[in-house]
Design a protein around this motif. Structure first.
Motif, mmCIF file in Angstrom:
data_model
loop_
_atom_site.group_PDB
_atom_site.id
_atom_site.type_symbol
_atom_site.label_atom_id
_atom_site.label_comp_id
_atom_site.label_asym_id
_atom_site.label_seq_id
_atom_site.Cartn_x
_atom_site.Cartn_y
_atom_site.Cartn_z
ATOM 1 N N VAL A 143 -28.589 43.135 81.953
ATOM 2 C CA VAL A 143 -28.717 41.978 81.056
ATOM 3 C C VAL A 143 -28.580 42.419 79.598
ATOM 4 C CG1 VAL A 143 -30.324 40.230 80.187
ATOM 5 C CG2 VAL A 143 -30.069 40.592 82.653
ATOM 6 N N ASN A 144 -27.696 41.733 78.876
ATOM 7 C CA ASN A 144 -27.486 41.985 77.451
ATOM 8 C C ASN A 144 -27.674 40.674 76.688
ATOM 9 O OD1 ASN A 144 -26.312 44.880 77.370
ATOM 10 N ND2 ASN A 144 -25.099 43.873 78.952
ATOM 11 N N ILE A 145 -28.613 40.676 75.747
ATOM 12 C CA ILE A 145 -28.913 39.486 74.942
ATOM 13 C C ILE A 145 -29.200 39.940 73.516
ATOM 14 C CG2 ILE A 145 -30.619 37.652 74.522
ATOM 15 C CD1 ILE A 145 -30.970 37.419 77.555
ATOM 16 N N LYS A 146 -28.705 39.175 72.540
ATOM 17 C CA LYS A 146 -29.025 39.432 71.126
ATOM 18 C C LYS A 146 -29.627 38.180 70.505
ATOM 19 C CE LYS A 146 -25.579 42.948 69.895
ATOM 20 N NZ LYS A 146 -24.447 43.277 68.986
ATOM 21 N N GLY A 160 -29.859 36.893 88.238
ATOM 22 C CA GLY A 160 -30.245 38.054 87.449
ATOM 23 C C GLY A 160 -29.199 38.574 86.494
ATOM 24 N N GLU A 161 -28.084 37.862 86.366
ATOM 25 C CA GLU A 161 -27.009 38.299 85.476
ATOM 26 C C GLU A 161 -26.667 37.215 84.465
ATOM 27 O OE1 GLU A 161 -23.652 40.550 87.366
ATOM 28 O OE2 GLU A 161 -24.554 39.790 89.225
ATOM 29 N N ILE A 162 -26.293 37.628 83.247
ATOM 30 C CA ILE A 162 -25.795 36.690 82.243
ATOM 31 C C ILE A 162 -24.328 36.412 82.572
ATOM 32 C CG2 ILE A 162 -25.315 36.289 79.803
ATOM 33 C CD1 ILE A 162 -28.289 36.362 80.429
ATOM 34 N N ILE A 163 -24.008 35.135 82.818
ATOM 35 C CA ILE A 163 -22.630 34.795 83.184
ATOM 36 C C ILE A 163 -21.890 34.074 82.058
ATOM 37 C CG2 ILE A 163 -23.140 34.687 85.659
ATOM 38 C CD1 ILE A 163 -22.974 31.536 85.260
ATOM 39 N N GLY A 169 -28.387 46.344 78.592
ATOM 40 C CA GLY A 169 -28.279 46.863 79.955
ATOM 41 C C GLY A 169 -29.587 46.874 80.710
ATOM 42 N N ILE A 170 -30.351 45.773 80.607
ATOM 43 C CA ILE A 170 -31.683 45.731 81.228
ATOM 44 C C ILE A 170 -31.572 45.511 82.739
ATOM 45 C CG2 ILE A 170 -33.807 44.374 81.407
ATOM 46 C CD1 ILE A 170 -33.692 46.215 78.982
ATOM 47 N N ASN A 171 -32.222 46.416 83.489
ATOM 48 C CA ASN A 171 -32.354 46.297 84.943
ATOM 49 C C ASN A 171 -33.843 46.323 85.275
ATOM 50 O OD1 ASN A 171 -29.451 46.611 86.121
ATOM 51 N ND2 ASN A 171 -29.617 48.181 84.524
#
Length: 235
Positions: free
Chosen positions: A20-23, A211-214, A6-8
Motif C-alpha cells: 500500500v502506497n498513500i501520500k 488490501g490493495e490500492i487500485i 509499500g506497506i504489508n
C-alpha cells in the motif's frame, strides 16, 4: 505530512494489506473508500501503531514511525477515532474528554479545548455530566471525535464516522469534519463506506480492494469515474 510506502500488514499468516502506497499533504482531507473487509481499518491501524506493518515504511513528516508504540504516536500528533466509537461508557462526557487530554499538562489549554469542542457539538455541553453509555449513537460519535481533538492532533484518523447513524446526523458529522479541517488546518485521513459523502468533503481519494490500492485521484474525478459510480456510489 504522511506517507505509506509499500506497506504489508498481516494478521497472523493472513495478509491484510499488500504494498500500500498513500501520500497525505498537510491540510488535506484524504479519504480511503472500499467495500467492507477491503483493508481500510487495517490501513489506519498500521499508521496509529495498533497493528504494525510487517514491511514497508510509515513516514510522518519525513520520519519513519512504523514499530513505534501507539501512545508515542499520539504524542507526535496523530490520533485515531476508531470504528464503533469505543468511548468509555461508564465515564461521563467530561471524563471522556479528560481522557483524550491524558498526555497533556497544559491546564489552561485543555480548558480552552473543552470549550472549543462544546462549540462544535453543543449537545455535549448539555450532556457533560451524563455517562457516555447513555448517549445516542450520534452523540457518542460526537464524543469520540471530541475526545480525539482533546489530544490536539495535527493528523486526525477517522474510521467509519457515519456507521449506524441517521442521515441527518451523518450530514452534521461530515460538516463538522470539514469545519475542523478548515478552521484549524487539521489534516484528516478519513476511512468511510459512504463514498459519496466522503468524496464530497475530501480533496483526494484512494480506492482499496482486497488490501490493495487500485485507484487514486482527486475527489471530483473519482466522483465522475464510471467504475467508482457503479461499485461505490450506487449509480
Amino acid at each position: 505530512m504522511l506517507e505509506l510506502r509499500g506497506i504489508n500488514t498481516y494478521y497472523g499468516n493472513i495478509q491484510a494489506l499488500r504494498d500500500v502506497n498513500i501520500k497525505i499533504n498537510t491540510g488535506e482531507i484524504i479519504t480511503l473508500i472500499g467495500a467492507n473487509g477491503a483493508g481500510k481499518t487495517t490501513t489506519l491501524m498500521s499508521v496509529s501503531g495498533v497493528v504494525p506493518p510487517r514491511s514497508g515504511e510509515v513516514l510522518f513528516e519525513g520520519n519513519p514511525i512504523q514499530g513505534t508504540n501507539a501512545d508515542k504516536i499520539v504524542k507526535m500528533g496523530i490520533c485515531q477515532v476508531p470504528e464503533g466509537r469505543l468511548i468509555f461508557p461508564e465515564l461521563t462526557v467530561m471524563e471522556n474528554l479528560d481522557m483524550g487530554a491524558f498526555l497533556r499538562n497544559d491546564t489552561a489549554g485543555v480548558k480552552e479545548d473543552i470549550e472549543h469542542v462544546f462549540s462544535l457539538f453543543p449537545i455535549l455541553k448539555e450532556r457533560r455530566k451524563q455517562d457516555g453509555g447513555t448517549l445516542s449513537g450520534g452523540e457518542q460519535q460526537m464524543l469520540a471525535i471530541s475526545r480525539a481533538l482533546m489530544a490536539r492532533p495535527r493528523l486526525l484518523l477517522l474510521d467509519e464516522p457515519s456507521l449506524g447513524l441517521a442521515p441527518l446526523i451523518i450530514r452534521q458529522i461530515f460538516e463538522i469534519i470539514k469545519k475542523i479541517n478548515e478552521e484549524s488546518n487539521t489534516t484528516v485521513f478519513l476511512v468511510e463506506q459512504n463514498a459519496n459523502l466522503a468524496l464530497k468533503i475530501a480533496h483526494r481519494g484512494y480506492v482499496m480492494e482486497n488490501g490493495e490500492i487500485i485507484l487514486a485521484d482527486t475527489s471530483d474525478k473519482l466522483l465522475a469515474n464510471e467504475d467508482v459510480k457503479k461499485a461505490y456510489l450506487g449509480l
